[in-house]
Design an enzyme around this catalytic site. Structure first.
Site, PDB file in Angstrom:
ATOM      1  N   ASN A  11       0.863  -1.186   0.000  1.00  0.00           N
ATOM      2  CA  ASN A  11       0.000   0.000   0.000  1.00  0.00           C
ATOM      3  C   ASN A  11       0.900   1.237   0.000  1.00  0.00           C
ATOM      4  OD1 ASN A  11      -1.822   2.027   0.493  1.00  0.00           O
ATOM      5  ND2 ASN A  11      -2.319   1.393   2.592  1.00  0.00           N
ATOM      6  N   TRP A  12       1.018   1.857  -1.179  1.00  0.00           N
ATOM      7  CA  TRP A  12       1.930   3.003  -1.318  1.00  0.00           C
ATOM      8  C   TRP A  12       1.360   4.309  -0.748  1.00  0.00           C
ATOM      9  CZ3 TRP A  12       4.950   3.114  -6.646  1.00  0.00           C
ATOM     10  CH2 TRP A  12       5.956   2.147  -6.585  1.00  0.00           C
ATOM     11  N   LYS A  13       0.080   4.269  -0.391  1.00  0.00           N
ATOM     12  CA  LYS A  13      -0.585   5.479   0.131  1.00  0.00           C
ATOM     13  C   LYS A  13      -0.340   6.664  -0.821  1.00  0.00           C
ATOM     14  CE  LYS A  13      -0.215   3.575   4.690  1.00  0.00           C
ATOM     15  NZ  LYS A  13      -0.325   3.770   6.106  1.00  0.00           N
ATOM     16  N   HIS A  99      -9.954   1.662   4.742  1.00  0.00           N
ATOM     17  CA  HIS A  99      -8.698   1.945   5.461  1.00  0.00           C
ATOM     18  C   HIS A  99      -8.939   3.004   6.533  1.00  0.00           C
ATOM     19  CE1 HIS A  99      -4.594   3.018   6.356  1.00  0.00           C
ATOM     20  NE2 HIS A  99      -4.226   1.895   5.754  1.00  0.00           N
ATOM     21  N   GLU A 101      -7.225   5.395   7.540  1.00  0.00           N
ATOM     22  CA  GLU A 101      -6.894   6.778   7.168  1.00  0.00           C
ATOM     23  C   GLU A 101      -8.070   7.440   6.449  1.00  0.00           C
ATOM     24  OE1 GLU A 101      -3.198   5.826   5.222  1.00  0.00           O
ATOM     25  OE2 GLU A 101      -2.243   5.524   7.166  1.00  0.00           O
ATOM     26  N   GLU A 168      -6.056  -4.346  10.880  1.00  0.00           N
ATOM     27  CA  GLU A 168      -5.051  -3.304  11.072  1.00  0.00           C
ATOM     28  C   GLU A 168      -5.384  -2.484  12.322  1.00  0.00           C
ATOM     29  OE1 GLU A 168      -2.830  -2.196   7.257  1.00  0.00           O
ATOM     30  OE2 GLU A 168      -4.632  -0.995   7.281  1.00  0.00           O
ATOM     31  N   GLY A 174       1.880   2.833  10.951  1.00  0.00           N
ATOM     32  CA  GLY A 174       2.898   3.881  10.816  1.00  0.00           C
ATOM     33  C   GLY A 174       3.594   4.274  12.109  1.00  0.00           C
ATOM     34  N   SER A 211       2.704  -1.449  10.672  1.00  0.00           N
ATOM     35  CA  SER A 211       4.149  -1.429  10.975  1.00  0.00           C
ATOM     36  C   SER A 211       4.883  -2.730  10.648  1.00  0.00           C
ATOM     37  CB  SER A 211       4.374  -1.049  12.442  1.00  0.00           C
ATOM     38  OG  SER A 211       3.979   0.289  12.654  1.00  0.00           O
ATOM     39  N   GLY A 232       2.495  -0.914   4.444  1.00  0.00           N
ATOM     40  CA  GLY A 232       2.537   0.493   4.041  1.00  0.00           C
ATOM     41  C   GLY A 232       3.962   0.950   3.839  1.00  0.00           C
ATOM     42  N   GLY A 233       4.499   1.641   4.833  1.00  0.00           N
ATOM     43  CA  GLY A 233       5.833   2.238   4.760  1.00  0.00           C
ATOM     44  C   GLY A 233       6.892   1.362   4.109  1.00  0.00           C
TER      45      GLY A 233
END
Ligand code: PGA
Length: 250
Positions: A11-13, A99, A101, A168, A174, A211, A232-233
């Site tokens: 997930n590159w956001k 998600h 976010e 999640e 994050g 994470s 993600g990250g």
């Protein structure tokens, strides 16, 4: 070495530009040569990069997914929006929905439910995200929250529809903080139980997200109920992403 099929969803956001596409070369090469084929990798870039990635990923073992879609799968006057039909048209097979976010930005269970129905109508596989906040965890409301998110968002979903749940914990995304393995296992088993009992899913798949890194993957992957990861990250770095897959299997 496990032979259980595992998902690795990148997930590159809201990160990445045309130059970032180059980073896929190593991952594509790795996916082609990796001996254990029981893994499924999916890249979910921002909308601006979906077309170049669809070209790049053609004839590779890696699939393409989107990070969101509109509630309507029909074309319409919705400035700034993209629907499931358009995503499908690019050759994408997956879409991330619900998600946290986006929930924080105002997405309700009812909106998520409509998005899921529109994605399912277009035959996309939905990665449906759920998870408790730090406060809800402290108040011991995790089961209650997970149950409500599943029941409200998957209402009207037929059994065996292609939906993968991503557990999640919001407080883990994050932050570098991950739950204890026993908590991940307990919550994933609870999610699977609800999916079987209330949504009639036969063999529910549940991913863990929050994470995930090349440093903690060996520990997290000891949890046998996990069917893969939403990353993600760490997914923006090809070396870290490859490392995560490798360490899962060795
Ligand atoms: P993270 O993000 O791996 O950076 O914590 C996961 C996610 O938001 O899906």
């Amino acid at each position: 070495m496990t032979n259980k099929l595992k998902y690795f969803i990148a997930n590159w956001k809201m990160y990445g530009d045309l130059k970032s596409i180059k980073s896929l070369n190593k991952v594509i090469k790795f996916a082609k040569s990796f001996k254990n084929t029981s893994f499924k990798m999916v890249y979910c870039p921002p909308f601006t990069l979906m077309h170049p990635l669809s070209i790049k990923l053609k004839k590779t073992k890696i699939s393409l997914g989107a990070q969101n879609c509109h509630t309507s799968s029909e074309y319409g006057a919705f400035t700034g929006s993209v629907n499931a039909k358009m995503i499908k048209n690019l050759g994408a097979k997956f879409v991330i929905l619900g998600h946290s976010e986006n929930r924080i930005a105002g997405e309700t269970d009812n909106i998520i439910k409509k998005k899921i129905l529109s994605a399912v109508k277009e035959n996309l596989i939905v990665i449906f995200c759920i998870g408790e906040t730090n406060l809800q965890k402290r108040q011991k409301k995790t089961f209650q929250v997970l149950r409500k998110q599943i029941l409200s968002c998957l209402k009207g979903i037929k059994k065996n529809t292609k939906i993968i749940v991503a557990y999640e914990p919001v407080w883990s995304i994050g932050t570098g903080n991950i739950p204890k393995n026993s908590d991940i296992d307990k919550n994933i088993n609870f999610i699977k139980k609800i999916l079987k009992k209330n949504i009639n899913f036969k063999n529910p798949k549940v991913l863990y997200g929050g994470s995930v890194s090349s440093k903690n993957i060996r520990i997290i992957d000891k949890v046998k109920s996990i069917d893969g990861y939403l990353i993600g990250g760490a997914s923006q770095n090809e070396k870290k992403l490859i490392d995560i897959v490798k360490k899962t299997y060795n």
